[in-house]
Design a protein around this motif. Structure first.
Motif, PDB file in Angstrom:
ATOM      1  N   UNK A 105       4.365   7.743  11.199  1.00 18.13           N
ATOM      2  CA  UNK A 105       4.739   6.859  10.109  1.00 18.13           C
ATOM      3  C   UNK A 105       5.194   5.530  10.697  1.00 18.13           C
ATOM      4  N   UNK A 106       4.861   4.457  10.002  1.00 16.40           N
ATOM      5  CA  UNK A 106       5.235   3.118  10.441  1.00 16.40           C
ATOM      6  C   UNK A 106       5.886   2.405   9.268  1.00 16.40           C
ATOM      7  N   UNK A 107       7.046   1.821   9.514  1.00 17.20           N
ATOM      8  CA  UNK A 107       7.698   0.958   8.526  1.00 17.20           C
ATOM      9  C   UNK A 107       7.602  -0.467   9.044  1.00 17.20           C
ATOM     10  N   UNK A 108       7.087  -1.344   8.178  1.00 19.00           N
ATOM     11  CA  UNK A 108       6.875  -2.722   8.585  1.00 19.00           C
ATOM     12  C   UNK A 108       7.210  -3.643   7.419  1.00 19.00           C
ATOM     13  N   UNK A 109       7.918  -4.738   7.716  1.00 17.01           N
ATOM     14  CA  UNK A 109       8.207  -5.735   6.693  1.00 17.01           C
ATOM     15  C   UNK A 109       7.014  -6.683   6.643  1.00 17.01           C
ATOM     16  N   UNK A 110       6.420  -6.793   5.468  1.00 19.55           N
ATOM     17  CA  UNK A 110       5.280  -7.691   5.263  1.00 19.55           C
ATOM     18  C   UNK A 110       5.629  -8.587   4.081  1.00 19.55           C
ATOM     19  N   UNK A 111       5.989  -9.833   4.377  1.00 18.15           N
ATOM     20  CA  UNK A 111       6.441 -10.731   3.321  1.00 18.15           C
ATOM     21  C   UNK A 111       7.754 -10.221   2.765  1.00 18.15           C
ATOM     22  N   UNK A 112       7.785  -9.980   1.465  1.00 20.62           N
ATOM     23  CA  UNK A 112       9.016  -9.485   0.825  1.00 20.62           C
ATOM     24  C   UNK A 112       8.962  -7.979   0.584  1.00 20.62           C
ATOM     25  N   UNK A 113       7.996  -7.310   1.210  1.00 15.55           N
ATOM     26  CA  UNK A 113       7.816  -5.872   0.989  1.00 15.55           C
ATOM     27  C   UNK A 113       8.031  -5.084   2.274  1.00 15.55           C
ATOM     28  N   UNK A 114       8.460  -3.840   2.107  1.00 19.47           N
ATOM     29  CA  UNK A 114       8.504  -2.888   3.201  1.00 19.47           C
ATOM     30  C   UNK A 114       7.313  -1.958   2.979  1.00 19.47           C
ATOM     31  N   UNK A 115       6.403  -1.926   3.930  1.00 21.42           N
ATOM     32  CA  UNK A 115       5.219  -1.076   3.824  1.00 21.42           C
ATOM     33  C   UNK A 115       5.406   0.102   4.764  1.00 21.42           C
ATOM     34  N   UNK A 116       5.354   1.299   4.196  1.00 20.99           N
ATOM     35  CA  UNK A 116       5.467   2.520   4.994  1.00 20.99           C
ATOM     36  C   UNK A 116       4.106   3.192   5.003  1.00 20.99           C
ATOM     37  N   UNK A 117       3.523   3.312   6.186  1.00 22.28           N
ATOM     38  CA  UNK A 117       2.212   3.920   6.363  1.00 22.28           C
ATOM     39  C   UNK A 117       2.392   5.299   6.988  1.00 22.28           C
ATOM     40  N   UNK A 118       1.675   6.277   6.458  1.00 27.08           N
ATOM     41  CA  UNK A 118       1.709   7.648   6.968  1.00 27.08           C
ATOM     42  C   UNK A 118       0.317   8.013   7.479  1.00 27.08           C
ATOM     43  N   UNK A 119       0.255   8.748   8.588  1.00 26.77           N
ATOM     44  CA  UNK A 119      -1.019   9.266   9.096  1.00 26.77           C
ATOM     45  C   UNK A 119      -0.825  10.731   9.462  1.00 26.77           C
ATOM     46  N   UNK A 120      -1.698  11.575   8.897  1.00 26.01           N
ATOM     47  CA  UNK A 120      -1.630  13.005   9.191  1.00 26.01           C
ATOM     48  C   UNK A 120      -3.037  13.570   9.126  1.00 26.01           C
ATOM     49  N   UNK A 121      -3.481  14.170  10.237  1.00 23.51           N
ATOM     50  CA  UNK A 121      -4.784  14.840  10.274  1.00 23.51           C
ATOM     51  C   UNK A 121      -5.915  13.937   9.759  1.00 23.51           C
ATOM     52  N   UNK A 122      -5.906  12.672  10.149  1.00 22.61           N
ATOM     53  CA  UNK A 122      -6.973  11.754   9.784  1.00 22.61           C
ATOM     54  C   UNK A 122      -6.846  11.115   8.409  1.00 22.61           C
ATOM     55  N   UNK A 123      -5.808  11.440   7.663  1.00 22.65           N
ATOM     56  CA  UNK A 123      -5.602  10.849   6.333  1.00 22.65           C
ATOM     57  C   UNK A 123      -4.452   9.850   6.422  1.00 22.65           C
ATOM     58  N   UNK A 124      -4.709   8.641   5.911  1.00 24.48           N
ATOM     59  CA  UNK A 124      -3.693   7.593   5.922  1.00 24.48           C
ATOM     60  C   UNK A 124      -3.291   7.246   4.494  1.00 24.48           C
ATOM     61  N   UNK A 125      -2.008   7.025   4.297  1.00 26.61           N
ATOM     62  CA  UNK A 125      -1.491   6.635   2.981  1.00 26.61           C
ATOM     63  C   UNK A 125      -0.429   5.564   3.189  1.00 26.61           C
ATOM     64  N   UNK A 126      -0.148   4.828   2.121  1.00 25.06           N
ATOM     65  CA  UNK A 126       0.899   3.807   2.169  1.00 25.06           C
ATOM     66  C   UNK A 126       1.779   3.911   0.945  1.00 25.06           C
ATOM     67  N   UNK A 127       3.050   3.623   1.172  1.00 23.16           N
ATOM     68  CA  UNK A 127       3.993   3.431   0.073  1.00 23.16           C
ATOM     69  C   UNK A 127       4.596   2.045   0.279  1.00 23.16           C
ATOM     70  N   UNK A 128       4.539   1.238  -0.755  1.00 23.27           N
ATOM     71  CA  UNK A 128       5.001  -0.133  -0.669  1.00 23.27           C
ATOM     72  C   UNK A 128       6.286  -0.265  -1.479  1.00 23.27           C
ATOM     73  N   UNK A 129       7.326  -0.807  -0.833  1.00 22.34           N
ATOM     74  CA  UNK A 129       8.647  -0.937  -1.424  1.00 22.34           C
ATOM     75  C   UNK A 129       8.977  -2.411  -1.632  1.00 22.34           C
ATOM     76  N   UNK A 130       9.691  -2.687  -2.708  1.00 19.56           N
ATOM     77  CA  UNK A 130      10.205  -4.028  -2.995  1.00 19.56           C
ATOM     78  C   UNK A 130      11.708  -4.015  -2.740  1.00 19.56           C
ATOM     79  N   UNK A 131      12.217  -5.123  -2.223  1.00 21.83           N
ATOM     80  CA  UNK A 131      13.653  -5.221  -1.956  1.00 21.83           C
ATOM     81  C   UNK A 131      14.391  -5.381  -3.283  1.00 21.83           C
ATOM     82  N   UNK A 132      15.500  -4.672  -3.410  1.00 26.07           N
ATOM     83  CA  UNK A 132      16.295  -4.759  -4.642  1.00 26.07           C
ATOM     84  C   UNK A 132      17.348  -5.838  -4.524  1.00 26.07           C
TER      85      UNK A 132
END
Length: 132
Positions: A105-132
């Protein structure tokens, strides 16, 4: 630090396929898609405190960069691993306790968002968070 603050999930990409690959049943996947996850992150040097609150649970995780620790996902999956920082990315390398398969998993600040990327067994997903 850049990760400090409260972050609320805004949207997800390929999250259902990722959870399916992780072996999470359909009912739990449907619930998790609407979990209203909020992360509150504070960093003091190499020590991070992450408070996760969602529809299902609220927990606090404290870890130090590079130090292996145990963690349990919301569905009960047990992991062991550690977080490191590479540039502006917080990188998690974990192994499932039940089958030794790796979860990245990778957490990265991109602009005003925190992007969390997950990789498991060749499948990648993202959850994008906004700062409160």
């Amino acid at each position: 630090m850049a990760f400090d603050g409260s972050w609320k999930v805004d949207r997800s990409e390929n999250y259902d396929k990722f959870m399916e690959k992780m072996g999470i049943n359909m009912v739990k996947r449907k619930l998790a898609a609407h979990d209203n996850l909020k992360l509150t992150i504070t960093q003091e040097g190499n020590k991070f405190t992450v408070k996760e609150s969602s529809t299902f649970r609220s927990i606090e995780i404290v870890f130090e960069l590079g130090v292996i620790f145990n963690y349990s996902l919301a569905d009960g999956t047990e992991l062991t691993g550690s977080w490191t920082i590479e540039g502006n990315k917080l990188i998690g390398n974990f192994k499932r306790v039940d089958n030794e398969k790796e979860l990245y998993t990778v957490r990265e600040i991109m602009g005003s968002e925190l992007v969390q990327t997950y990789k498991y067994e060749g499948v990648e997903a993202k959850r994008i968070f906004k700062k409160e």
